[in-house]
Design an enzyme around this catalytic site. Sequence first.
Site, short mmCIF file in Angstrom:
data_model
loop_
_atom_site.label_atom_id
_atom_site.label_comp_id
_atom_site.label_asym_id
_atom_site.label_seq_id
_atom_site.Cartn_x
_atom_site.Cartn_y
_atom_site.Cartn_z
N ALA A 14 0.98 -1.56 -0.44
CA ALA A 14 -0.31 -0.21 -0.04
C ALA A 14 1.30 1.59 -0.29
CB ALA A 14 -0.90 -0.19 1.15
N ARG A 19 10.56 6.73 -2.57
CA ARG A 19 12.33 7.25 -2.98
C ARG A 19 12.09 7.19 -4.16
NH1 ARG A 19 15.24 4.45 1.47
NH2 ARG A 19 12.86 3.92 2.19
N GLN A 79 -6.25 -0.54 1.98
CA GLN A 79 -6.37 0.30 2.56
C GLN A 79 -5.64 1.53 2.92
OE1 GLN A 79 -2.14 -0.14 4.19
NE2 GLN A 79 -1.84 -0.02 6.54
N ASP A 109 7.67 -5.16 -2.67
CA ASP A 109 8.29 -4.61 -3.54
C ASP A 109 9.95 -5.85 -2.78
OD1 ASP A 109 8.98 -4.37 -0.48
OD2 ASP A 109 9.26 -2.52 -0.77
N GLY A 146 14.66 -2.48 10.89
CA GLY A 146 14.28 -3.06 12.14
C GLY A 146 15.34 -3.93 12.64
N ASN A 176 15.66 -7.22 10.64
CA ASN A 176 14.09 -7.32 9.83
C ASN A 176 13.22 -7.04 8.70
OD1 ASN A 176 11.73 -8.34 9.66
ND2 ASN A 176 10.44 -6.35 10.57
N ALA A 429 13.41 -4.47 -63.61
CA ALA A 429 13.85 -4.26 -62.05
C ALA A 429 13.64 -2.42 -62.74
CB ALA A 429 15.95 -4.09 -62.50
C1 UD1 Z 1 8.99 -2.38 7.50
C2 UD1 Z 1 10.20 -3.08 9.39
C3 UD1 Z 1 10.66 -3.16 9.59
C4 UD1 Z 1 12.18 -3.87 8.29
C5 UD1 Z 1 11.82 -2.97 7.39
C6 UD1 Z 1 11.87 -4.28 6.26
C7 UD1 Z 1 7.86 -2.28 10.62
C8 UD1 Z 1 7.31 -1.18 11.16
N1 UD1 Z 1 8.92 -1.95 10.14
O1 UD1 Z 1 9.66 -1.37 8.17
O2 UD1 Z 1 11.30 -3.69 11.02
O3 UD1 Z 1 12.74 -4.02 8.76
O4 UD1 Z 1 10.39 -3.08 6.57
O5 UD1 Z 1 11.94 -3.48 5.51
O6 UD1 Z 1 7.76 -3.06 9.92
N2 UD1 Z 1 3.12 -1.19 3.66
C9 UD1 Z 1 1.43 -1.12 3.85
N3 UD1 Z 1 0.83 -0.54 4.57
C10 UD1 Z 1 1.32 0.60 5.55
C11 UD1 Z 1 3.07 0.66 5.61
C12 UD1 Z 1 3.31 0.15 5.28
O7 UD1 Z 1 1.72 -1.52 3.38
O8 UD1 Z 1 0.39 1.13 6.10
C13 UD1 Z 1 3.69 -1.62 2.98
C14 UD1 Z 1 5.04 -0.72 2.31
O9 UD1 Z 1 4.43 -0.22 0.84
C15 UD1 Z 1 6.20 -1.84 2.17
C16 UD1 Z 1 5.81 -2.46 3.72
O10 UD1 Z 1 4.49 -2.50 4.23
O11 UD1 Z 1 5.91 -2.48 0.99
C17 UD1 Z 1 6.59 -1.80 4.30
O12 UD1 Z 1 6.62 -0.73 4.54
P1 UD1 Z 1 7.77 0.76 4.85
O13 UD1 Z 1 8.00 1.91 5.64
O14 UD1 Z 1 9.03 0.80 3.89
O15 UD1 Z 1 8.56 0.13 6.63
P2 UD1 Z 1 9.73 0.15 6.84
O16 UD1 Z 1 9.86 0.78 7.41
O17 UD1 Z 1 10.72 0.05 5.96
CA CA Z 2 10.82 -0.38 2.86
#
Ligand code: UD1
Ligand code: CA
Length: 483
Positions: A14, A19, A79, A109, A146, A176, A429
């Site tokens: 979502a 970036r 969402q 991703d 994380g 993580n 030709a």
């Molecule tokens: C998250 C993890 C982090 C981990 C990292 C790995 C949490 C709090 N943190 O961080 O520990 O190391 O991923 O990449 O989970 N997304 C939604 N809805 C939302 C928020 C995010 O669908 O409301 C999706 C995003 O599209 C993405 C994924 O969840 O594909 C991760 O979201 P992102 O915001 O990149 O998480 P990070 O802060 O990177």
């Molecule tokens: Ca990410």
Amino acid sequence: MSVPRPAAVIVLAAGEGTRMKSQTPKVLHEMCGRALVDHMLTAARDLGPERLIVVIGHASERVGAHLAETSPDAQAVVQREQRGTGHAVRTVLEELGTITGTVLVTYGDVPLLRTETLAELLAQHEAGGNAVTVLTAEVPDPTGYGRIIRDPGGAVLEIVEEKDASPEQRAIKEMNSGIYAFDGQLLADAVKRVSTDNAQGEEYLTDVLSILRADGHRVGACVAADFVEVEGVNDRVQLALARKVLNQRLLEGHMRAGVTIIDPASTWIDVGVRIEADAIVHPGTQLHGGTVIEAEAEVGPATTLTDTRVGPGAIVRNTVADGADVGPEVNVGPYAYLRPGTVIGRRSKVGTFVETKNTRIGERSKVPHLTYAGDATLGDDVNIGASTVFVNYDGVNKHHTTVRDGVFVGCDTMLVAPVTVNDGAYTAAGSVITDDVPPGAIGVARAKQRNIEKWVLRRRAGTKSAAAAEKALAEQEKQEKGT
Ligand code: UD1
Ligand code: CA
């Protein structure tokens, strides 16, 4: 490895992907012939889950439409506001209800993640009798991720986000991945209890681990063998790196299956391409879409083929082709452009600076040089002279040309469609052929030549041409007198 089928795989997709700096939602960016989200869905699908769920939000209409087309087996849950990874999972479970069994959560991703790695996560989850098992990796630079906090005995205590971490916690290299196997019922309960009391004010899915642990459940970690697999794509630099890794993986698969790839560094092959053993791929070649290269065919160098079949033993050099069917032992190029609807029969040739479109060519026929052949049917054993043009377009409509078996088209013929050159006929030709040519006839359609004697001497006096002509004429006169 035999692992139980998960009840569901939830793919979080979502987020906006700021970036990427793109009008296109991040998960729809293409890599090796497939959108990022489709790479994840393919890996997940191979686990045979009962349900495949994708959380969409940013540009949900576009992403939803894409999924409906490429993954009709996946269920999209919207969402509306992206309030964190925990909120994303909560939204799914509130909309679809509690899911009993193992629920795998992953991201849209993470295109390099392999089914085998997910299966390993499931196997360890099962074997440990865990409430949750997180996929982790030791990375050289964990910035942004994380961190996995373990007790001195190695048991996982919690996951701390970089923004919430102490300097000591930031020094931890075990990250993580964001990919987890959960007990579905425990997840449904715990995800409701996640707070937003953190640096980003989001509902962190990571908090579910500490919640379950505090409840006395087992929390495990599965360390990925290769950290590259779990790295996500956040910008176009990472996209290019991931593409290179996947491309190399695909090339290795082909090489181990008997395909010669002369220069892997300059060869790009999409996931959907099939190549048979003993085919040879020369440097600078790109094979896209559903392209098929059959046994002992040779493609490249510098060739780009999209949704094109190259038959056994065919050779396609320095060519661009899209939607073409190149038959067995056919020879194409160098410098040919085959457009959709091109079908070339066994042992025929389409040579240098030849463009074809919606054109069927029979067997043993030759279109060797400098020709445009659009909207045409050519029979067997046809020879098309250099510089022939199939004049298919009258400015409003496209028309068809038929050239039957054994025809010889002279150089620089204009075949003005609709027109038919019948079996065994010739064209002279330089002809502009507007009427059908009967079998065995020669079509001549050009002005008869006349020579105007000494024109150059009169009209171009003093030029090099005039001097050359004078010399030759004087020589001729001398010889005539001498005899
Ligand atoms: C998250 C993890 C982090 C981990 C990292 C790995 C949490 C709090 N943190 O961080 O520990 O190391 O991923 O990449 O989970 N997304 C939604 N809805 C939302 C928020 C995010 O669908 O409301 C999706 C995003 O599209 C993405 C994924 O969840 O594909 C991760 O979201 P992102 O915001 O990149 O998480 P990070 O802060 O990177
Ligand atoms: Ca990410």
